[in-house]
Design a protein around this motif. Structure first.
Motif, PDB file in Angstrom:
ATOM      1  N   HIS A  82     -13.349   7.505   1.438  1.00  0.00           N
ATOM      2  CA  HIS A  82     -13.170   7.845   0.021  1.00  0.00           C
ATOM      3  C   HIS A  82     -14.442   8.500  -0.503  1.00  0.00           C
ATOM      4  O   HIS A  82     -15.543   8.182  -0.055  1.00  0.00           O
ATOM      5  CB  HIS A  82     -12.833   6.591  -0.795  1.00  0.00           C
ATOM      6  CG  HIS A  82     -11.455   6.082  -0.501  1.00  0.00           C
ATOM      7  ND1 HIS A  82     -11.073   4.788  -0.704  1.00  0.00           N
ATOM      8  CD2 HIS A  82     -10.374   6.714  -0.009  1.00  0.00           C
ATOM      9  CE1 HIS A  82      -9.810   4.634  -0.345  1.00  0.00           C
ATOM     10  NE2 HIS A  82      -9.359   5.797   0.088  1.00  0.00           N
TER      11      HIS A  82
ATOM     12  N   THR B  22      -0.122  11.246  -0.333  1.00  0.00           N
ATOM     13  CA  THR B  22      -0.550  10.082   0.455  1.00  0.00           C
ATOM     14  C   THR B  22      -0.679  10.411   1.941  1.00  0.00           C
ATOM     15  O   THR B  22      -1.671  10.043   2.585  1.00  0.00           O
ATOM     16  CB  THR B  22       0.417   8.895   0.250  1.00  0.00           C
ATOM     17  OG1 THR B  22       0.360   8.480  -1.114  1.00  0.00           O
ATOM     18  CG2 THR B  22       0.040   7.729   1.142  1.00  0.00           C
TER      19      THR B  22
ATOM     20  N   CYS C  36      -8.993   6.492  -5.932  1.00  0.00           N
ATOM     21  CA  CYS C  36      -8.453   5.996  -7.201  1.00  0.00           C
ATOM     22  C   CYS C  36      -7.058   6.541  -7.481  1.00  0.00           C
ATOM     23  O   CYS C  36      -6.711   6.775  -8.626  1.00  0.00           O
ATOM     24  CB  CYS C  36      -9.403   6.350  -8.341  1.00  0.00           C
ATOM     25  SG  CYS C  36     -11.069   5.698  -8.099  1.00  0.00           S
ATOM     26  N   SER C  37      -6.270   6.797  -6.489  1.00  0.00           N
ATOM     27  CA  SER C  37      -4.864   7.189  -6.615  1.00  0.00           C
ATOM     28  C   SER C  37      -4.619   8.683  -6.474  1.00  0.00           C
ATOM     29  O   SER C  37      -4.915   9.477  -7.363  1.00  0.00           O
ATOM     30  CB  SER C  37      -4.247   6.751  -7.944  1.00  0.00           C
ATOM     31  OG  SER C  37      -2.877   7.113  -7.946  1.00  0.00           O
ATOM     32  N   THR C  38      -4.029   9.040  -5.357  1.00  0.00           N
ATOM     33  CA  THR C  38      -3.628  10.439  -5.177  1.00  0.00           C
ATOM     34  C   THR C  38      -2.442  10.790  -6.071  1.00  0.00           C
ATOM     35  O   THR C  38      -2.132  11.959  -6.237  1.00  0.00           O
ATOM     36  CB  THR C  38      -3.239  10.716  -3.714  1.00  0.00           C
ATOM     37  OG1 THR C  38      -2.164   9.852  -3.341  1.00  0.00           O
ATOM     38  CG2 THR C  38      -4.415  10.524  -2.773  1.00  0.00           C
ATOM     39  N   SER C  39      -1.779   9.773  -6.640  1.00  0.00           N
ATOM     40  CA  SER C  39      -0.636  10.106  -7.510  1.00  0.00           C
ATOM     41  C   SER C  39      -1.098  10.764  -8.805  1.00  0.00           C
ATOM     42  O   SER C  39      -0.291  11.337  -9.523  1.00  0.00           O
ATOM     43  CB  SER C  39       0.217   8.870  -7.791  1.00  0.00           C
ATOM     44  OG  SER C  39      -0.573   7.859  -8.332  1.00  0.00           O
ATOM     45  N   ASN C  40      -2.399  10.678  -9.098  1.00  0.00           N
ATOM     46  CA  ASN C  40      -2.905  11.333 -10.316  1.00  0.00           C
ATOM     47  C   ASN C  40      -3.445  12.737 -10.055  1.00  0.00           C
ATOM     48  O   ASN C  40      -3.939  13.383 -10.975  1.00  0.00           O
ATOM     49  CB  ASN C  40      -4.013  10.478 -10.940  1.00  0.00           C
ATOM     50  CG  ASN C  40      -3.456   9.214 -11.572  1.00  0.00           C
ATOM     51  OD1 ASN C  40      -2.398   9.244 -12.199  1.00  0.00           O
ATOM     52  ND2 ASN C  40      -4.137   8.105 -11.388  1.00  0.00           N
TER      53      ASN C  40
ATOM     54  N   LEU D  55       0.860  -1.191   0.000  1.00  0.00           N
ATOM     55  CA  LEU D  55       0.000   0.000   0.000  1.00  0.00           C
ATOM     56  C   LEU D  55       0.895   1.239   0.000  1.00  0.00           C
ATOM     57  O   LEU D  55       2.052   1.163   0.383  1.00  0.00           O
ATOM     58  CB  LEU D  55      -0.866   0.022   1.263  1.00  0.00           C
ATOM     59  CG  LEU D  55      -1.676  -1.242   1.587  1.00  0.00           C
ATOM     60  CD1 LEU D  55      -2.227  -1.157   3.002  1.00  0.00           C
ATOM     61  CD2 LEU D  55      -2.800  -1.417   0.581  1.00  0.00           C
ATOM     62  N   ASN D  56       0.329   2.378  -0.393  1.00  0.00           N
ATOM     63  CA  ASN D  56       1.047   3.650  -0.217  1.00  0.00           C
ATOM     64  C   ASN D  56       0.987   4.093   1.238  1.00  0.00           C
ATOM     65  O   ASN D  56       1.864   4.802   1.716  1.00  0.00           O
ATOM     66  CB  ASN D  56       0.421   4.758  -1.063  1.00  0.00           C
ATOM     67  CG  ASN D  56       0.621   4.550  -2.545  1.00  0.00           C
ATOM     68  OD1 ASN D  56       1.122   3.517  -2.962  1.00  0.00           O
ATOM     69  ND2 ASN D  56       0.223   5.542  -3.334  1.00  0.00           N
ATOM     70  N   GLY D  57      -0.091   3.702   1.887  1.00  0.00           N
ATOM     71  CA  GLY D  57      -0.257   4.077   3.280  1.00  0.00           C
ATOM     72  C   GLY D  57      -1.437   3.327   3.860  1.00  0.00           C
ATOM     73  O   GLY D  57      -2.245   2.743   3.126  1.00  0.00           O
TER      74      GLY D  57
ATOM     75  N   HIS E 218      -3.749  12.305   2.602  1.00  0.00           N
ATOM     76  CA  HIS E 218      -4.899  11.429   2.373  1.00  0.00           C
ATOM     77  C   HIS E 218      -5.103  10.473   3.560  1.00  0.00           C
ATOM     78  O   HIS E 218      -6.224  10.356   4.087  1.00  0.00           O
ATOM     79  CB  HIS E 218      -4.640  10.633   1.077  1.00  0.00           C
ATOM     80  CG  HIS E 218      -5.644   9.589   0.752  1.00  0.00           C
ATOM     81  ND1 HIS E 218      -6.674   9.788  -0.140  1.00  0.00           N
ATOM     82  CD2 HIS E 218      -5.794   8.300   1.191  1.00  0.00           C
ATOM     83  CE1 HIS E 218      -7.408   8.684  -0.236  1.00  0.00           C
ATOM     84  NE2 HIS E 218      -6.886   7.760   0.566  1.00  0.00           N
ATOM     85  N   GLU E 219      -4.045   9.831   3.993  1.00  0.00           N
ATOM     86  CA  GLU E 219      -4.179   8.865   5.088  1.00  0.00           C
ATOM     87  C   GLU E 219      -4.627   9.565   6.360  1.00  0.00           C
ATOM     88  O   GLU E 219      -5.438   9.046   7.125  1.00  0.00           O
ATOM     89  CB  GLU E 219      -2.861   8.116   5.319  1.00  0.00           C
ATOM     90  CG  GLU E 219      -2.406   7.258   4.134  1.00  0.00           C
ATOM     91  CD  GLU E 219      -3.408   6.217   3.689  1.00  0.00           C
ATOM     92  OE1 GLU E 219      -4.275   5.818   4.481  1.00  0.00           O
ATOM     93  OE2 GLU E 219      -3.346   5.802   2.511  1.00  0.00           O
TER      94      GLU E 219
ATOM     95  N   CYS F  48     -13.213   2.323 -10.259  1.00  0.00           N
ATOM     96  CA  CYS F  48     -12.641   3.632 -10.600  1.00  0.00           C
ATOM     97  C   CYS F  48     -12.894   4.001 -12.062  1.00  0.00           C
ATOM     98  O   CYS F  48     -12.001   4.496 -12.761  1.00  0.00           O
ATOM     99  CB  CYS F  48     -11.141   3.676 -10.284  1.00  0.00           C
ATOM    100  SG  CYS F  48     -10.809   3.799  -8.523  1.00  0.00           S
TER     101      CYS F  48
ATOM    102  N   THR G  71      -9.825  10.946  -2.999  1.00  0.00           N
ATOM    103  CA  THR G  71     -10.084  10.014  -4.084  1.00  0.00           C
ATOM    104  C   THR G  71      -9.644   8.618  -3.642  1.00  0.00           C
ATOM    105  O   THR G  71      -8.622   8.467  -2.970  1.00  0.00           O
ATOM    106  CB  THR G  71      -9.327  10.421  -5.371  1.00  0.00           C
ATOM    107  OG1 THR G  71      -9.501   9.384  -6.349  1.00  0.00           O
ATOM    108  CG2 THR G  71      -7.843  10.608  -5.142  1.00  0.00           C
TER     109      THR G  71
END
Ligand SMILES: [Zn+2]
Lengths: 422, 149
Positions: free
Chosen positions: A366, A353, A394-398, A330-332, A356-357, A382, A392
């Motif tokens: 979410h 991340t 569906c990925s905070t990296s986006n 996981l990212n977090g 978000h966490e 997603c 989101t």
């Protein structure tokens, strides 16, 4: 102490030295606020001499570690500032400065004291040591001569003029020449009637208001970045436990978190930072066993062990454990014991991340609406992600730019026991 | 509809992927996981390794062997950790994990042997029990050896 800035009627001048904002008062008491990243700390009282309290004191500016006070008759006084102490006043030798009735703004660029008059003429004095050089007139453009021009500050060699409607103009100063005016792109600044002082710290332009709320925006080249709240009325006390340094620097994650939580009037204060990367530390917890999908309140033995490393974490604080990885990957993971609020953040985390966490930790889920017409086997597919939102699924990296909270999310996190009056 | 690489990435490129759900994309996923494990995005490579183990398919073992040789320990740890889902763990894959220079990989390699273990891995585990520089791993290996007997 309160983190409101320059809200007392007797506050008179606001300037900065290094990362410290300095507020002088009519009584001569001087207060400071250290600025870290995008957040101002509570006020402290400078020790040492009183400064800029005479009624004849007209302009206050800074140069290096010197606080410079000019008077109505052109005498110039200085104080050397050392940390949180104000040195005894001294009088500058050499020329008088800024004693004409038409003199309107006084700022500094490098070692030059700059005086701008009502008709836009710009004069300079080179300052060396405790001596003011003879005045010279700058070539080139006039500056800040419009009636609507309200504040003048400097960043590097740029003169920055803010107008009543928030437009911001600049002039590059090179040698003894004022460059032609240009208009900054990006945010408008200081256009509210209650805006009281404008000051710069590093590349950040700061606007303080009558209520003591202060706002900032980073200036990059000829662009003014998004406005953030510099001294939110609520804050999260965050403790960092670093088992591994993530790929994205922790400071970057903190600044992003401050940006997005600032939109909810919530500051992020780093209360402690503990380095657990050493060889003798429990390497087992670096690659952490977690309950898949991190349901609230469900923890593995390793997660419980991780959060038991509590040290300075107070009852209403939040802890971020920077681990190398989790299994599953996981990212977090925002699961935490009932008595310690916090999250694990992994090395592969995105810049958002951590924010978000901790959103999950503060009670956010979410967002809805990202899983439209999904097949029954993959309910969270997603198909319709919303990358303008921090929460989101569906990925905070986006995420592009600074994501937003919905008002209902702001209400939730502001009512959390973990967001406390600053 | 065929499962595309984008479908797989959409499942994995999240802050908290749901691997049980991602596995529902079916066996077509496995072909894409190789590409992700070999790709430049370390996060996706680690998540792909995690999904490969979760799926517990015949193709999972070669995918985890590939991930187990990745230069980044984050990917190797992911491979070792997800190997606990395999019903057909091989001696060679377990050996790669137990021989890894990174203690996190060895930790999860040992963990994958706690339920079942392939033939011939006992001596490797005993070696960790006796010689590993990490005391936690020596203790973990001791428990695995006890269970094997
Ligand atoms: Zn989440």
């Amino acid at each position: 102490m309160s983190n409101r800035i320059a809200f007392n009627p007797q506050d008179r001048f606001v300037v900065s030295i290094g990362n410290t904002l300095i507020v002088t008062t009519r009584t001569g008491d001087t207060f400071g606020h250290d600025i870290t990243g995008h957040t101002a700390d509570g006020a402290f009282h400078f020790t040492g001499a009183k400064a800029a309290f005479n009624t004849v004191d007209r302009f206050v500016t800074t140069m290096g570690t010197k606080l410079i006070v000019t008077t109505q008759n052109g005498d110039v006084f200085g104080h050397e500032m050392a940390g949180r102490d104000i040195g005894v006043p001294f009088k500058f030798a050499g020329s008088k400065a800024a004693f004409n009735a038409v003199d309107r703004f006084v700022v500094t660029v490098g070692n030059t004291l700059i005086v701008i008059t009502q008709n836009g003429d710009v004069f300079g004095h080179d300052v060396s040591g405790h001596t003011i050089g003879v005045p010279f007139k700058f070539d080139g453009s006039k500056a800040a001569f419009n009636a609507v021009d309200r504040f003048v500050v400097t960043i590097g060699n740029k003169l920055i003029v803010t107008t009543q409607n928030g437009d911001v103009f600049g002039h590059d100063v090179s040698g003894r020449t004022i460059g032609p005016p240009f208009k900054f792109t990006g945010s408008r600044m200081a256009f509210n009637p209650e805006d009281r002082f404008v000051v710069t710290v590093g590349n950040t332009m700061i606007v303080t208001t009558q209520s003591g709320a202060a706002f900032g925006a980073d200036v990059t080249g000829r662009d003014i970045g998004p406005i953030f709240r510099l001294n939110p009325d609520l804050s999260i006390r965050l403790h960092l436990k670093v088992w591994t340094n993530p790929t994205i620097p922790i400071q970057t994650m903190i600044t992003r978190m401050q940006d997005v939580y600032g939109t909810a009037g919530i500051g992020v204060v780093v209360a402690s930072r503990q380095d657990l990367t050493g060889a003798n530390i429990h390497t087992a917890l670096r690659d952490l066993d977690v309950v898949p999908t991190c349901p609230a309140g469900q923890l593995t033995g390793e997660q419980i062990q991780l959060f038991n490393n509590r040290d300075n974490v107070g009852e209403f604080d939040v802890v971020a454990h920077f681990v190398r990885s989790t299994s599953p990957v996981l990212n977090g993971c925002a699961s935490h014991p009932d008595n310690v609020f916090g999250a694990a953040i992994t090395q592969i985390a995105s810049v958002w991340t951590m924010a978000h966490e901790i959103g999950h930790v503060l009670g956010l889920r979410h967002i809805a609406g990202e899983n439209t017409n999904c097949p029954s086997s993959i309910p969270n597919c997603c198909s319709t992600p919303n990358f303008s939102r921090l929460m989101t699924g569906c990925s905070t990296s986006n995420i592009v730019g600074t994501p937003v909270f919905a008002q209902s999310e702001i209400d939730t996190i502001r009512s959390s026991s973990r967001t406390r009056p600053s | 509809m065929p499962v595309t690489l984008q479908d797989v990435v959409r499942q994995l490129d999240r802050d908290e992927p749901d691997y049980e759900q991602a596995a529902q994309l079916g066996p077509e996923v496995l072909a894409h996981l190789r590409q992700l494990i070999q790709g430049s995005n370390i996060g996706l490579a680690a998540k792909a390794a995690c999904l490969a183990g979760t799926m517990n398919a015949d193709e999972s073992v070669p995918l985890l062997e590939l991930a187990a040789r990745h230069p980044d320990p984050v990917v190797r740890v992911a491979a070792a950790a997800s190997a606990k889902n395999l019903t057909n763990m091989t001696t060679s894959l377990a050996t790669i994990f137990l021989d890894d220079v990174d203690p996190g990989v060895r930790k999860w390699g040992l963990r994958s042997l706690e339920v079942t273990h392939p033939e011939g891995i006992e001596t490797k585990v005993e070696k960790i029990m006796n010689d590993d520089p990490d005391s936690g791993l020596r203790e973990q290996a001791r428990k695995v050896v006890e269970r094997m007997q």
